[in-house]
Every structure is written in C-alpha cells, then in structure tokens.
Design a protein around this motif. Structure first.
Motif, mmCIF file in Angstrom:
data_model
loop_
_atom_site.group_PDB
_atom_site.id
_atom_site.type_symbol
_atom_site.label_atom_id
_atom_site.label_comp_id
_atom_site.label_asym_id
_atom_site.label_seq_id
_atom_site.Cartn_x
_atom_site.Cartn_y
_atom_site.Cartn_z
ATOM 1 N N LYS A 106 0.883 -1.153 -0.128
ATOM 2 C CA LYS A 106 0.090 -0.055 -0.201
ATOM 3 C C LYS A 106 1.081 1.242 0.013
ATOM 4 O O LYS A 106 1.797 1.327 0.790
ATOM 5 C CB LYS A 106 -1.150 0.107 1.311
ATOM 6 N N SER A 107 0.779 2.034 -0.877
ATOM 7 C CA SER A 107 1.304 3.308 -0.918
ATOM 8 C C SER A 107 1.477 4.212 0.433
ATOM 9 O O SER A 107 0.372 4.206 1.066
ATOM 10 C CB SER A 107 0.776 4.147 -2.243
ATOM 11 N N ASP A 108 2.637 4.544 0.804
ATOM 12 C CA ASP A 108 2.459 5.145 2.027
ATOM 13 C C ASP A 108 2.133 6.731 1.908
ATOM 14 O O ASP A 108 1.455 7.312 2.932
ATOM 15 C CB ASP A 108 4.105 5.576 2.435
ATOM 16 N N ARG A 109 1.800 7.265 0.582
ATOM 17 C CA ARG A 109 1.291 8.243 0.470
ATOM 18 C C ARG A 109 -0.269 8.288 0.909
ATOM 19 O O ARG A 109 -0.865 9.671 1.102
ATOM 20 C CB ARG A 109 1.492 8.696 -1.098
ATOM 21 N N GLY A 168 -1.237 7.500 3.633
ATOM 22 C CA GLY A 168 -1.239 7.870 4.852
ATOM 23 C C GLY A 168 -1.177 9.412 5.005
ATOM 24 O O GLY A 168 -1.626 10.033 6.051
ATOM 25 N N GLU A 169 -0.805 10.206 3.908
ATOM 26 C CA GLU A 169 -0.876 11.515 4.151
ATOM 27 C C GLU A 169 -2.144 12.204 4.518
ATOM 28 O O GLU A 169 -2.139 13.309 5.157
ATOM 29 C CB GLU A 169 -0.272 12.267 2.596
ATOM 30 N N ARG A 178 -3.595 9.436 8.127
ATOM 31 C CA ARG A 178 -3.106 9.067 9.187
ATOM 32 C C ARG A 178 -3.320 9.971 10.509
ATOM 33 O O ARG A 178 -3.345 9.286 11.703
ATOM 34 C CB ARG A 178 -1.335 9.277 9.107
ATOM 35 N N ASN A 195 -1.296 4.067 13.199
ATOM 36 C CA ASN A 195 -0.668 3.254 12.494
ATOM 37 C C ASN A 195 -1.512 1.916 12.216
ATOM 38 O O ASN A 195 -1.087 0.669 12.587
ATOM 39 C CB ASN A 195 0.602 2.717 13.391
ATOM 40 N N LEU A 220 -3.210 1.315 7.014
ATOM 41 C CA LEU A 220 -2.220 1.983 6.676
ATOM 42 C C LEU A 220 -0.774 1.076 6.546
ATOM 43 O O LEU A 220 0.121 1.564 5.882
ATOM 44 C CB LEU A 220 -1.897 3.306 7.087
ATOM 45 N N THR A 221 -0.730 0.253 7.211
ATOM 46 C CA THR A 221 0.759 -0.368 7.385
ATOM 47 C C THR A 221 1.076 -1.320 6.406
ATOM 48 O O THR A 221 0.187 -1.681 5.846
ATOM 49 C CB THR A 221 0.689 -1.095 8.890
ATOM 50 N N ASN A 222 2.358 -1.721 6.364
ATOM 51 C CA ASN A 222 2.682 -2.544 5.297
ATOM 52 C C ASN A 222 3.591 -3.732 6.078
ATOM 53 O O ASN A 222 4.158 -3.536 7.130
ATOM 54 C CB ASN A 222 3.455 -2.005 4.072
ATOM 55 N N GLU A 261 2.201 0.491 -4.574
ATOM 56 C CA GLU A 261 3.582 1.372 -5.081
ATOM 57 C C GLU A 261 4.236 0.150 -5.534
ATOM 58 O O GLU A 261 4.686 -0.988 -5.166
ATOM 59 C CB GLU A 261 4.255 1.875 -3.925
#
Length: 446
Positions: A71-74, A76-77, A80, A85, A89-91, A328
């Motif tokens: 999952k794209s960290d973006r 979480g922009e 979040r 966490n 949202l986590t990977n 991603e």
C-alpha cells in the motif's frame, strides 16, 4: 433508466486544472476513457501513476505478488491523523502482525455470535425511521454506527461515549477524502498538507473518545467483567509469533479503522441501495417480500434473502464505497509493454473496474439479476473488488455482507421508499462514495 453517474472531465486538462478537479472530487476528475482502458498512464513533471483495469494486472498486484506492491505510504498523508498506524495503512511485518491478532475475531463462526447485535441494530434502525421527506444517508450512518458499537463494544449508539464518537465522525467525514492529492503527488515536507486544520482537530477528538472506550474495556477485562464481543476478543488475542497483545495506543488505531471501514462504508452502501430501491420499485417489492421472513433473531434467516443479497452486491458494484486504492511498485516492472519505474503509483479503481465497458454487460445499468448470468459470475470472479482482494482483502467483508442485506431488508419490510422529484444525487468521493447534497427519499409506511 440509468442510475446517477458523475460526469467525466475532458480527456486533456492542465496539471493545475486536474489538481483543482481532484480536490473537489476524485471521481469526476477522471476522463471517460478510463471506463474502457486496460491500463492508463498519468505523466506529470512530478510523478507517474498507472491506473489498472485489466483483470490479469489487478490479480498480479493484489493476489499473486502483494508483497511486491505494498500500500502506498502516500495514502497515509490524508488518513494518518485519524488512523495512526492502523492495519489499513501499515505494510510488511507490522501489517502481518496486526492481521494475526485481528483476523481471529472475524472468523466465520464469529458472524453467528455477532448476529444478535446486528439484529438489534436493524430493529432500532427501523424504529427510528421517520415518514415523509428524509435524507437517508443520515439514517444509514446512524444505523451502521450502531452496528459497530453493538458488535465491537456491546453498547448501543445511545451510550454517551458512542454518541459522541458518532457525532464527531459526522463532522470529520465531509472534510477529508479517503485519498487526498498527496496519494498521487509527492509533496515536499515543507509544503502545507491539503487537509484542513479542523480535520486534524476533529481526528484528535475522535481518537480521544475512542481512547476512553478502550480504557473502559481494559478495566472490564482486568476485572473479569468484559462481554465476549469483538473488542474483548481483539484486546485479549496474543500474536501467535511474538506473544504480545495490542498496546492501548495500537488498539485506538485499530478501532478507528474499524469505525471508518465498518461504519462509513456500510452507511454509504446502504444509502445507495435504498436510493436504487426507490428508482426500481419492482426490485424493492422483491426485497420487501423476502423481508417477511425476518420474524425472529436467527442467523439462518440470511439464507432466505438471496434477492436482497444480489441487490446489495449490485449496489456495491455501481457505488463501491472505497472507489480507488493505491499501491506502489517496489522494483521496476513491465506491464502491457510499458516500463513501470520503481516507486510508481499503481491505482486500482473499483469504480472503473466495476463499470468497465469491455468486461460487463450493460455496465451502467442496475440489474441485480446479472449475478445469476454467465457474464455476472465471470466478472464477479475477475472484476469485482468492493472489499479489495488477496492478502489485504477487508477483514470485515463477510461481516458487511450480512449487515447490509439484513438492514436493507428490515427497513423495506416496514416502509416504501420513492424518489424525490428534482433531487437526483450526484456521487462524489468523500471518505467514501457519498452524494454531493445527500440522498433524499420519500418514506411511507407499508
């Protein structure tokens, strides 16, 4: 008659115009060609992203190689501040540990155990329904939140803390999209983020209220007085690998996503289902006829609602609550003769996949009967992902497919819904797919 569909933007617009459109609504910011494309590339001076509709590509990303496409960290922009966490949202290893603790609470047998709480919430929702002109999203939000509080914490929404969380969430939901622009555009750290200050403040208030619920339950667990519900199950489950349970802060993160995923998405789907029933009275009458079986709280009654289930599935096809997901690429790839660079964003869009003109028969039509056809069954396997798919499939998917048809049938057992002239809802993406100005219906007792 075709159910409401957002307009598409012109095929070519400037990046600045695209950003303006995206901030207003991610659905109408997309070009019409995406309903036919197998893969589309978006290239700007700042980033490249690829929308994928070809079922084989979707399968590669979600099912065959999920670790290669986290999952794209973006994402979480935007989320979040509320979700911390959380498992949404986590990977990697953090996500795997969270799922090891959470998944046992949602195993098949637990559905039967939570069914009485769902039944009570559906009865309460039916009792609350007014007659006359009604904004139905507000009613379905109330009902879905009630289900979450009853199944998670064994309290009805009338509980003071539950009511406070619900009302604060209503404030939050319209201010923050599930994907903000940062999910697609890599913003430098110094640039102000594109969500409002009040969004952060509202998220903090929600987390504070959830923290009180978690603390209250921890005290009950310590005293041996906790009910055997989802919260108790999750808070007392130890990771089979590490032996650790969630900390209070981690539990707040998880409850926040349960509330978002379990309340916001169900409320969206139920509201659109009721609107579609108003548009198609012949299907409404079929659901109402099945609903006569709802006379006593018995999980077996769900087997008597096949048409209602297909109506709900078709609603999730046309109005998937989470319209887009972003992954991603962790290494260079080659998809459909395109070189995909490491770090590229891969957009999987249930909204476009579920209406894809090269996959579905009459993709924009509402037809619950399609699920009994060869095309419907094939697309159901290959091109239907309202709950995502593969390793990251929504933990509560089975939960939702009981809750949705149950509440839909229970409400239509008592009322007839009809559309309001001049008030056609326009789908937009807020936290989930909602209507720009609400969904207004006329309600009358049967």
């Amino acid at each position: 008659m075709i159910p409401p569909k957002p307009p598409s933007r012109p095929d070519r617009v400037s990046l600045w115009r695209y950003m303006q459109l995206f901030r207003q609504d991610i659905l109408s910011a997309q070009p019409a060609r995406l309903y036919r494309a197998w893969m589309a590339e978006f290239r700007t001076p700042f980033f490249r992203s690829y929308l994928m509709n070809q079922p084989e590509l979707v399968k590669t990303v979600l099912k065959d190689r999920p670790d290669d496409f986290p999952k794209s960290d973006r994402v979480g922009e935007g989320l979040r501040p509320l979700l911390g966490n959380s498992v949404f949202l986590t990977n990697g290893e953090v996500w795997k540990r969270q799922r090891r603790i959470i998944d046992p609470a949602f195993e098949g047998g637990r559905l039967r155990e939570t069914f009485p709480a769902m039944w009570d919430a559906s009865e309460a929702a039916a009792a609350r329904l007014p007659e006359g002109l009604v904004e139905i999203e507000e009613q379905t939000s109330h009902a879905a939140a009630d289900v979450i509080f009853r199944t998670l914490f064994s309290i009805p929404i009338e509980d003071a803390l539950a009511s406070a969380v619900f009302h604060e969430f209503r404030t939050y939901q319209r201010s923050q999209p599930i994907l903000n622009l940062a999910a697609f555009v890599p913003l430098p750290r110094w640039m102000p983020r594109l969500f409002r200050r009040e969004t952060r403040a509202s998220a903090a208030r929600i987390r504070g209220l959830i923290g009180q619920l978690v603390d209250r339950r921890a005290e009950d667990i310590a005293a041996g007085a906790a009910p055997d519900d989802l919260a108790t199950k999750i808070m007392t489950t130890r990771d089979p690998v590490t032996g650790a349970t969630f900390t209070p802060e981690e539990m707040v993160d998880q409850v926040a996503i349960f509330f978002l995923a379990g309340h916001e998405t169900s409320a969206s789907a139920l509201a659109w289902a009721l609107y579609l029933m108003a548009l198609y009275p012949e299907w409404q009458e079929k659901v109402a006829a099945e609903a006569q079986a709802l006379v006593a709280c018995d999980f077996a009654v769900m087997s008597k609602l096949p048409v209602t289930r297909d109506v709900f599935r078709e609603t999730l096809r046309l109005y998937p609550p989470v319209p887009m997901m972003v992954r991603e690429a962790t290494c260079p790839e080659r998809f459909r003769d395109r070189d995909v660079r490491r770090g590229s964003q891969l957009v999987l869009s249930p909204w476009h996949l579920h209406r894809h003109a090269r996959l579905w028969d009459r993709p924009d039509d509402f037809d619950p009967g399609r699920w009994q056809t060869e095309n419907g069954r094939r697309c159901g396997r290959d091109a239907y992902i309202p709950f995502s798919a593969g390793a990251r499939v929504c933990t509560g998917a089975g939960f939702a497919m009981v809750e949705g048809p149950l509440i839909l049938a229970r409400l239509l057992r008592d009322v007839v819904v009809s559309p309001v002239e001049g008030r056609v809802p326009v789908p937009v993406a807020h936290l989930t797919v909602r209507a720009r100005d609400g969904i207004w219906l006329n309600l009358a007792k049967r």
